[in-house]
Write a protein that holds these residues in place. Structure first.
Motif, PDB file in Angstrom:
ATOM      1  N   TYR A  87       5.576   7.245  -6.989  1.00  0.00           N
ATOM      2  CA  TYR A  87       4.774   6.876  -5.827  1.00  0.00           C
ATOM      3  C   TYR A  87       5.315   5.624  -5.149  1.00  0.00           C
ATOM      4  O   TYR A  87       4.938   5.330  -4.018  1.00  0.00           O
ATOM      5  N   ASN A 114      -4.352  10.836   2.434  1.00  0.00           N
ATOM      6  CA  ASN A 114      -3.832  11.377   1.175  1.00  0.00           C
ATOM      7  C   ASN A 114      -4.673  10.984  -0.032  1.00  0.00           C
ATOM      8  O   ASN A 114      -4.338  11.346  -1.157  1.00  0.00           O
ATOM      9  N   ALA A 115      -5.750  10.254   0.201  1.00  0.00           N
ATOM     10  CA  ALA A 115      -6.552   9.763  -0.920  1.00  0.00           C
ATOM     11  C   ALA A 115      -7.218  10.894  -1.691  1.00  0.00           C
ATOM     12  O   ALA A 115      -7.316  10.855  -2.917  1.00  0.00           O
ATOM     13  N   GLY A 157      -8.187   6.626  -3.417  1.00  0.00           N
ATOM     14  CA  GLY A 157      -7.048   5.862  -2.915  1.00  0.00           C
ATOM     15  C   GLY A 157      -6.277   5.125  -3.985  1.00  0.00           C
ATOM     16  O   GLY A 157      -5.459   4.260  -3.676  1.00  0.00           O
ATOM     17  N   ALA A 175       0.848  -1.188   0.000  1.00  0.00           N
ATOM     18  CA  ALA A 175       0.000   0.000   0.000  1.00  0.00           C
ATOM     19  C   ALA A 175       0.883   1.238   0.000  1.00  0.00           C
ATOM     20  O   ALA A 175       1.716   1.418   0.885  1.00  0.00           O
ATOM     21  N   ILE A 176       0.717   2.094  -1.003  1.00  0.00           N
ATOM     22  CA  ILE A 176       1.525   3.307  -1.085  1.00  0.00           C
ATOM     23  C   ILE A 176       1.006   4.356  -0.103  1.00  0.00           C
ATOM     24  O   ILE A 176      -0.165   4.334   0.282  1.00  0.00           O
ATOM     25  N   SER A 177       1.885   5.284   0.288  1.00  0.00           N
ATOM     26  CA  SER A 177       1.479   6.342   1.216  1.00  0.00           C
ATOM     27  C   SER A 177       0.581   7.371   0.546  1.00  0.00           C
ATOM     28  O   SER A 177      -0.197   8.048   1.207  1.00  0.00           O
ATOM     29  N   GLY A 178       0.720   7.491  -0.782  1.00  0.00           N
ATOM     30  CA  GLY A 178      -0.021   8.513  -1.504  1.00  0.00           C
ATOM     31  C   GLY A 178       0.703   9.838  -1.558  1.00  0.00           C
ATOM     32  O   GLY A 178       0.175  10.812  -2.088  1.00  0.00           O
ATOM     33  N   GLU A 184      -2.381   1.433  -5.071  1.00  0.00           N
ATOM     34  CA  GLU A 184      -3.444   1.688  -4.109  1.00  0.00           C
ATOM     35  C   GLU A 184      -2.875   2.098  -2.759  1.00  0.00           C
ATOM     36  O   GLU A 184      -1.875   1.558  -2.301  1.00  0.00           O
ATOM     37  N   MET A 185      -3.539   3.060  -2.129  1.00  0.00           N
ATOM     38  CA  MET A 185      -3.160   3.518  -0.795  1.00  0.00           C
ATOM     39  C   MET A 185      -3.813   2.620   0.256  1.00  0.00           C
ATOM     40  O   MET A 185      -4.736   1.859  -0.038  1.00  0.00           O
ATOM     41  N   SER A 211      -6.604   6.215   3.925  1.00  0.00           N
ATOM     42  CA  SER A 211      -5.460   7.121   3.871  1.00  0.00           C
ATOM     43  C   SER A 211      -5.907   8.571   3.762  1.00  0.00           C
ATOM     44  O   SER A 211      -6.766   8.903   2.939  1.00  0.00           O
TER      45      SER A 211
END
Length: 223
Positions: A202, A96-97, A102, A63-66, A89-90, A94
């Motif tokens: 990302y 940051n979505a 997300g 899962a990325i931080s965004g 995908e976050m 999150s």
């Protein structure tokens, strides 16, 4: 004339069989779930390749931080290069979505073996930047199975034996990690050379990542 309802076949369990006239609508809904992405390859020369990426095709398996981060290098040389579209995908919930749900559409680039000169990586933390530098001396940064998920890439590039338009699932020049989802537009080459590389990423992964002369700190400006 009898109505069509009188001739609707039934399944053995007594339920009406699906109407064949609904099939085009179902196919339309499936096609609507596919997203067209403009791939920006790691070169201005090949910019503008269209990438069709299926929903759920992830470039990396975490899962990325965004939070996007910038990567630059004065020179990048690689053997075994592949590139295709993906969807990162976050983590659920999150902050940051934003309005993305997300998910971030990305261009995934894979290099089997890469060297980078004067690598700089920075992320804006809001008022300050975390900056990492390496490979500024005689020794270069070295990476194997280097994978980057990017929304922007630019530089002056040269490829050898490039192939454009492959199905991403059939790629073979960057090894097993250099294959993408079936049905996705892609390209690959034996080697890649990029001068003045700049990426907005990302996610980045590597099997081995050697950073000689590593320097990490905070700065008012990024790379």
């Amino acid at each position: 004339m009898t109505s069509s309802a009188e001739h609707t076949p039934e399944r053995p369990d007594g339920a009406a069989a699906p109407d064949v006239h609904d099939a085009p609508a179902r196919r339309g809904r499936v096609r609507a779930r596919r997203a067209a992405v403009m791939a920006v390859p790691a070169t201005l020369v090949a910019a503008g390749l269209a990438v069709l990426t299926a929903e759920g095709a992830l470039g990396v398996q975490f899962a990325i931080s965004g939070m996007p981060f910038t990567v630059t290098a004065t020179e990048l040389d690689g053997t075994g290069f592949a590139q295709f579209g993906g969807l990162d995908e976050m983590a659920e919930g999150s902050p940051n979505a934003g309005e993305t749900g997300g998910q971030v559409l990305v261009v995934t680039s894979v290099i089997k073996n890469a060297t980078l000169t004067k690598l700089c990586q920075s992320v804006d933390l809001g008022g300050t930047n975390l900056v990492i530098r390496a490979g500024e001396g005689a020794q270069k940064v070295r990476a194997s199975d280097l994978t980057t998920d990017s929304t922007e890439l630019s530089g002056d590039a040269a490829f050898t034996n490039i192939e454009i338009g492959n199905d991403a699932s059939t790629l073979n020049k960057a090894g097993p990690k250099g294959r993408g989802p079936i049905g996705v537009f892609s390209q690959q080459s034996d080697t890649v050379h990029i001068a003045n590389l700049r990426q907005t990423n990302y996610a980045t992964t590597a099997g081995v990542f050697k950073l000689p002369g590593l320097k990490l700190g905070f700065s008012g400006s990024g790379c």
